[in-house]
Scaffold this motif. Structure first.
Motif, PDB file in Angstrom:
ATOM      1  N   GLU A 173      16.440  24.186  35.306  1.00  0.00           N
ATOM      2  CA  GLU A 173      17.891  24.380  35.424  1.00  0.00           C
ATOM      3  C   GLU A 173      18.209  25.669  36.163  1.00  0.00           C
ATOM      4  O   GLU A 173      19.122  25.716  36.989  1.00  0.00           O
ATOM      5  N   PHE A 178      18.189  19.010  39.292  1.00  0.00           N
ATOM      6  CA  PHE A 178      18.619  18.059  38.269  1.00  0.00           C
ATOM      7  C   PHE A 178      17.469  17.146  37.855  1.00  0.00           C
ATOM      8  O   PHE A 178      17.613  16.356  36.928  1.00  0.00           O
ATOM      9  N   ALA A 388      22.982  29.105  34.424  1.00  0.00           N
ATOM     10  CA  ALA A 388      22.219  28.599  35.567  1.00  0.00           C
ATOM     11  C   ALA A 388      23.095  28.711  36.810  1.00  0.00           C
ATOM     12  O   ALA A 388      24.300  28.503  36.735  1.00  0.00           O
ATOM     13  N   PRO A 389      22.500  29.038  37.947  1.00  0.00           N
ATOM     14  CA  PRO A 389      23.312  29.160  39.164  1.00  0.00           C
ATOM     15  C   PRO A 389      23.783  27.795  39.673  1.00  0.00           C
ATOM     16  O   PRO A 389      23.274  26.757  39.245  1.00  0.00           O
ATOM     17  N   TRP A 390      24.726  27.791  40.553  1.00  0.00           N
ATOM     18  CA  TRP A 390      25.230  26.552  41.144  1.00  0.00           C
ATOM     19  C   TRP A 390      24.924  26.549  42.639  1.00  0.00           C
ATOM     20  O   TRP A 390      25.112  27.559  43.312  1.00  0.00           O
ATOM     21  N   ASP A 397      23.602  14.064  42.109  1.00  0.00           N
ATOM     22  CA  ASP A 397      23.037  13.706  40.809  1.00  0.00           C
ATOM     23  C   ASP A 397      21.512  13.632  40.879  1.00  0.00           C
ATOM     24  O   ASP A 397      20.910  13.914  41.919  1.00  0.00           O
ATOM     25  N   ARG A 398      20.922  13.214  39.779  1.00  0.00           N
ATOM     26  CA  ARG A 398      19.474  13.004  39.711  1.00  0.00           C
ATOM     27  C   ARG A 398      19.045  12.031  40.808  1.00  0.00           C
ATOM     28  O   ARG A 398      19.825  11.185  41.237  1.00  0.00           O
ATOM     29  N   ASN A 409      20.468  11.108  30.665  1.00  0.00           N
ATOM     30  CA  ASN A 409      20.591  12.150  31.671  1.00  0.00           C
ATOM     31  C   ASN A 409      19.489  13.205  31.585  1.00  0.00           C
ATOM     32  O   ASN A 409      19.001  13.705  32.591  1.00  0.00           O
ATOM     33  N   ASP A 410      19.070  13.546  30.336  1.00  0.00           N
ATOM     34  CA  ASP A 410      18.069  14.607  30.170  1.00  0.00           C
ATOM     35  C   ASP A 410      16.639  14.130  30.406  1.00  0.00           C
ATOM     36  O   ASP A 410      15.733  14.945  30.551  1.00  0.00           O
ATOM     37  N   GLU A 411      16.429  12.824  30.356  1.00  0.00           N
ATOM     38  CA  GLU A 411      15.068  12.293  30.442  1.00  0.00           C
ATOM     39  C   GLU A 411      14.811  11.587  31.762  1.00  0.00           C
ATOM     40  O   GLU A 411      13.702  11.637  32.284  1.00  0.00           O
TER      41      GLU A 411
END
Lengths: 739, 105
Positions: A173, A178, A388-390, A397-398, A409-411
């Motif tokens: 992150e 992502f 976390a930076p942007w 997206d992923r 989303n996390d997996e």
């Protein structure tokens, strides 16, 4: 070769290793000696001669509480024995064979001890030891270049089920990607998806107080989950009825009152027929169902045609048995469960199949009640937040987003991520940071995973041994095993045992130049100008976590485990379920909104051609996928795998017990010995996971047995992208000329 | 000139739509970044802990619709309507009863 290893004793193996000099093959890789002794429990005779160190096991995901018996100082410090911590309710005062065998990680000739740089082609096993500074500089430079050229999402991060994996996620992150995956999308995402979408959470199971258990596919007496495995044994001893449905006769099936060799992929037909009987015969708690669930009448209409006679045709289980199973479950309710299971990476409609599991449990009115499914009490540890930076140039997206409607989303999905990397769509991913997980040994279609790795510009692996995935990397960084490091505190949920908080304290020093992944990502973060995400020490994080509960620090120091003892039942009383309707969703509002089947629809599995078999995989209590493959103690019990095949099928193919056979799928070919058994259906073959490694080293694993990853095809769950391994069909032939 | 007017109208529509339907229009990933930057500086430090899991999707939607009445609104840093939409989109997308509840924040 495999069978020979299977019978090899530890002493004989050590002699053999010395005689043949196989340890010398990777001498530059492994600083530790091949003759290093494995600690012997018989050495522990005088209680005054050792000290106790509280820690937690890491030989599988259960993390049972451990007391290490240790003596000596500094580099001479050694573990005499690992014992269970009797104060940990979740682990039921137990440490299994794998837990005891943790001592074999210390001094293992397979341990990585120095950073390595690949000097030949990927997988060519040519390495040059380098300094940590060079390894970190090269890694940071590669990550900088990939970020600049492909955006920060050009890096993929994958971490295993390890207590320090949280730092890899934080690092990803902070770096700005992502794209994070884990082992979960090769294991349990579809069961999680199904129960979340039905109950609003992933429940635990109260087997300790349960009177009737129907278990489909799960194998709790071999594939251990704590406290479920210990509680199931207690329940069976107490007189609870256990019914197992599985294409093969597992140890759990052997201990059950009934074993039904169900046709693979037809579980949902059985479950829908259970629903029909329960509803038609009015065997449910009407008041509870009406006040807690959503969609009863829709379900009733949905299962009207799912008669036991229909289910018999699909499953091969007699209709009378199905009717009896439904009546017995309902009679024992709410102290009755259809066990949700864990690994559900089996079919393309696994989420809908597991929805069937969830719906039957709902009809049993067992949720949040003793002997049924349990809501999870909230136990949260304090953390150190970060910003976390942007990056404006990142994609939306992923890389695997949008390919299935209910991706976590996390997996993410490893199978879908791999496809995206290989195609370069929707955007290029060219770097991979991997920590202590081995998709080359666990993900379907190993050759495709290898192709993905060959397509990348840069791969760095952090691990304790040379896994097949590390073997294909550019830089390999040596990590301490769980007995050689301090860890942050962590929470474990224990069902009827209640939640607990554990930590790991360093028991012995790590070998060579090993560094924990926390140190690795902290150092890299500094070089990448994102050091603010790691502006603390591990000790400072632990101190922050210790503020979470009064008495936590003292109790951990004195007992090695802290049990906050919250209420375990009745948590939902007066509170809405975390679903769109606020109720248990027999009929899924979310699925209806997304245009998916809101009730679980049965899809018959593809027919098995006459000359083929369904391939299924599992494990014994001595195996944790490829993680256990180099353990010298466990190898004495589970040194290789065999192909379970029914004698009638074997006779048709001219295969005898112990013959070497060739197993072919559409993606790979493997060789192993046949094990003839009537404990499997004639249309199905089985093998243990965790064998057939490619990476050569001084240990036992390379070339031993067959790899499931080489054979399984790359199907995936249509809703959440979990791998769907059991759709694979294979042919089996006797291998002519094999010894 | 006509083109400039059209562009201005489009931009105005976009801003209004973002405000009205944050759950669809907001950027959840940008929202997570902005939430950490602007909300976590107090919540979990000097103010009560807060994460997407603190509310249901319906509750976040209601909170977004009447954000002026959120007790700490006077302490908020300067946020554009777009930033606010991104933050509430993140909170909504990973709410306690969402399909993918937040694991950590």
């Amino acid at each position: 070769m495999s069978a020979k290893h299977h019978r090899l004793s530890r002493r004989a193996f050590l002699k053999s290793a010395a005689a043949t000099g196989i340890a010398a093959v990777a001498a530059e890789v492994h600083a530790r000696g091949k003759d290093a002794p494995i600690p012997d429990a018989s050495e522990v005779t005088d209680p005054k001669a050792y000290e106790n160190v509280f820690t937690a096991c890491d030989m599988c995901f259960n993390r049972c509480a451990v007391i290490a018996r240790v003596n000596g100082e500094g580099q001479d410090r050694k573990i005499l024995k690992l014992d269970p911590n009797p104060k940990c309710s979740k682990s039921r005062g137990m440490l299994c064979a794998r837990g005891n065998a943790g001592v074999a990680l210390i001094n293992s000739p397979d341990r990585l001890t120095r950073p390595l740089l690949r000097t030949g082609p990927r997988g060519g096993n040519l390495w040059r030891p380098i300094s940590w500074e060079e390894a970190l500089d090269r890694t940071a430079q590669a990550m900088r270049e990939i970020g600049a050229r492909y955006s920060r999402c050009g890096m993929l991060f994958t971490a295993g089920a390890d207590t320090q994996s949280r730092f890899v996620h934080r690092f990803a992150e902070a770096y700005g990607s992502f794209n994070i995956t884990s082992h979960e999308s090769l294991c349990l995402l579809s069961v999680n998806r199904a129960f979340m979408d039905t109950f609003g959470e992933v429940p635990q199971v109260d087997l300790l107080h349960c009177d009737h258990i129907v278990m489909l596919g799960a194998n709790r007496f071999e594939s251990l989950v704590m406290p479920d495995s210990a509680d199931l044994m207690q329940a069976v001893r107490r007189g609870a009825k256990l019914v197992v449905l599985d294409p093969r006769c597992t140890k759990t099936a052997e201990a059950a009152a009934e074993w039904h060799a169900i046709r693979p992929g037809t579980d949902l037909a059985f479950l829908l027929a259970l629903c029909r009987v329960i509803l038609e015969e009015d065997l449910y708690d009407r008041a509870w169902i009406e006040s807690n669930t959503h969609g009863l009448e829709a379900l009733r209409a949905h299962v009207a045609s799912c008669t036991p006679a229909w289910a018999e045709q699909e499953t091969g289980i007699k209709a009378a048995h199905i009717v009896r199973a439904a009546r017995e479950l309902a009679a024992a309710a709410p102290r009755a469960v259809v066990y949700p299971g864990r690994r559900s990476s089996d079919y393309e409609d696994s989420t809908q199949i597991r929805r069937g599991f969830a719906v039957v449990n709902a009809l049993l009115a067992n949720f949040d009640r003793p002997g049924g499914l349990m809501s999870t009490p909230a136990v949260k540890l304090r953390d150190i937040p970060f910003e976390a930076p942007w990056f404006d140039d990142n994609p939306a997206d992923r890389v695997d987003a949008g390919r299935v409607p209910l991706l976590f989303n996390d997996e993410g999905s490893f199978v879908l991520t791999r496809d995206a990397v290989l195609s370069g769509q929707p955007y290029p991913v060219k770097g991979w940071f991997i920590y202590k997980t081995n998709p080359m040994g666990t993900a379907p279609d190993r050759e495709k995973t290898a192709a993905m790795m060959r397509s990348l510009d840069f791969i760095v692996s952090v691990d304790i041994m040379m896994s097949d995935t590390a073997f294909m990397s550019d830089i390999v960084l040596p990590a301490p095993c769980y007995l050689e490091r301090d860890d942050p505190l962590f929470v474990l949920q224990g069902g009827p045992a209640g939640p607990c908080i554990l930590t790991r304290n360093r028991v012995v020093p790590p070998p060579g130049e090993c560094r924990p992944v926390f140190d690795v990502v902290k150092a890299l973060a500094g070089k990448l100008d994102i050091g603010n995400a790691f502006d603390f020490t591990l000790h400072e994080l632990r101190e922050r976590q210790l503020e979470s509960f009064p008495g936590l620090k003292t109790t951990l120091e004195e007992d090695g485990v802290f049990e906050p003892s919250p209420a375990l039942y009745g948590l939902k009383k007066g509170r809405p379920y975390k679903t769109p309707s606020g109720r248990i969703e027999l009929y899924s509002t979310l699925y209806q909104q997304k245009g998916l089947d809101p009730l679980p629809v049965y899809t018959p599995p593809a027919a098995v051609p006459a000359d083929s078999f369904v391939l299924v995989a599992g494990r014994t209590a001595c195996i944790t996928q490829t993680q256990s493959q180099n353990n010298r103690l466990l190898a004495e019990f589970a040194g290789t795998n065999t192909l379970w095949i029914h004698p009638a099928a074997a006779a048709r193919l001219g295969i005898g017990n112990g013959d070497e056979v060739t197993v072919r799928s559409s993606v790979g070919t493997e060789h192993l010995r046949a094990e003839l058994t009537k404990g499997i259906r004639p249309d199905t073959v089985y093998m243990h996971s965790g064998f057939g490694a490619l990476a050569s080293g001084p240990g036992l694993a390379a070339g031993t047995g067959a790899s499931i990853a080489a054979l399984f095809e790359s199907a995936y769950d249509a809703l959440c992208g979990n791998a769907a391994l059991h759709t694979t069909r294979v042919t089996v032939q006797r291998r002519e000329g094999a010894a | 000139m006509r083109r400039a007017v059209l562009i201005s109208l489009c931009l105005l529509c976009c801003i209004l739509l973002a405000d009205l339907s944050f759950a669809v229009e907001g950027n959840t990933r940008k929202g997570k970044f902005l939430y950490r930057k602007n909300c976590r500086s107090c919540h979990g430090v000097s103010a009560s802990d807060l994460s997407p899991l603190s509310k249901t999707q319906a509750a976040w939607k209601a909170a977004a619709a009447s954000h002026e009445s959120i007790p700490c609104v006077k302490d908020w840093p300067q946020l554009s309507a777009g930033d606010r939409a991104d933050i509430f989109s993140y909170l909504y997308a990973f709410a306690a009863d969402s399909p993918t509840p937040a694991k950590c924040d």
